[in-house]
Write an enzyme that holds these catalytic residues in place. Structure first.
Site, PDB file in Angstrom:
ATOM      1  CG  ASN A  35      19.858  14.627  34.975  1.00 44.23           C
ATOM      2  OD1 ASN A  35      21.275  15.119  35.446  1.00 44.23           O
ATOM      3  ND2 ASN A  35      19.323  13.925  34.318  1.00 44.23           N
ATOM      4  CG  ASP A  86      26.334   7.680  34.072  1.00 43.08           C
ATOM      5  OD1 ASP A  86      25.026   7.524  34.771  1.00 43.08           O
ATOM      6  OD2 ASP A  86      25.448   6.751  33.125  1.00 43.08           O
TER       7      ASP A  86
END
Length: 228
Positions: A50, A2
């Site tokens: 995503n 991340d």
């Protein structure tokens, strides 16, 4: 993995620059894990959620991942790393990329140095739903279902339960990652954004893990002189 977008934002760069910079971290961590004797490593590269990102960013990621896979395939093979891809079911994945995933898995199938699982188009909830559907289709009765039988119907059932999850950038969420397998995982949340994460950071996370007292819901064994 991340923090790519924030890494780019802090440098007044487009988000795609953060994704591009992440490649070095991926290779560095793979090499560090192999050298440290880690037998199973999973990288969460692209989640089912995503797909909600802007189309231009998703398209860039697909092209980038394909380039990275093709570029580093010889290294992975030479290092004795077996590569597998968890997910890869959405028809929006370019056919060429899906073929590259298949080819790399086939190329490295006989390797036994380390198993690298790349979670791409992965969602833990979806895996659990699909396992339940498989059990229903097989005619398994409710009374026959055990935790082990259920786990046997998850993707790659030979994968051991997760021992350690490292989530970079300080974020503290599961984000739909291997929900069944992380039931008793230890978690470490380094502040480093993923493009800045390197072997020393990975080894520091391993050191933290090794110092943890893993009780799996039980209590520590009594030691000599312990009055409890």
């Amino acid at each position: 993995m991340d923090g790519n977008g924030r890494w780019a934002q802090r440098r007044s760069l487009p988000r795609t620059a953060g994704h591009r910079a992440a490649e070095s971290a991926v290779i560095d961590v793979i090499e560090a894990a192999r050298a440290a004797g880690v037998e199973w490593l999973s990288l969460y590269a692209f989640s089912t959620e995503n797909w909600n990102r802007p189309g231009t960013e998703v398209e860039f990621l697909m092209r980038l991942v394909r380039r990275v896979v093709r570029k580093h395939a010889p290294l992975l093979l030479a290092r004795g790393i077996r590569c597998r891809f968890l997910g890869v079911t959405d028809p929006r994945i370019p056919r060429e990329l899906a073929q590259d995933f298949h080819d790399l898995a086939e190329l490295t199938a006989a390797n036994r140095g380390m198993t690298l699982t790349v979670a791409f188009d992965h969602g833990g909830r979806r895996d659990i739903v699909e396992a339940a559907r498989a059990l229903i289709r097989s005619g398994t009765s409710a009374d026959e279902v055990t935790e082990q039988l259920f786990a046997d119907h998850l993707p790659f059932p030979d994968t051991p339960d997760v021992d350690l999850v490292i989530r970079t950038s300080g974020e503290q969420r599961i984000s739909n990652f291997m929900l069944w397998q992380v039931a008793y995982a230890e978690w470490v949340f380094p502040e480093a954004l993923w493009p800045d994460f390197r072997a020393p950071d990975f080894l520091a996370a391993l050191h933290t893990y090794r110092r943890r007292d893993r009780r799996f819901g039980g209590v520590p064994a009594r030691t000599n002189g312990d009055p409890s």
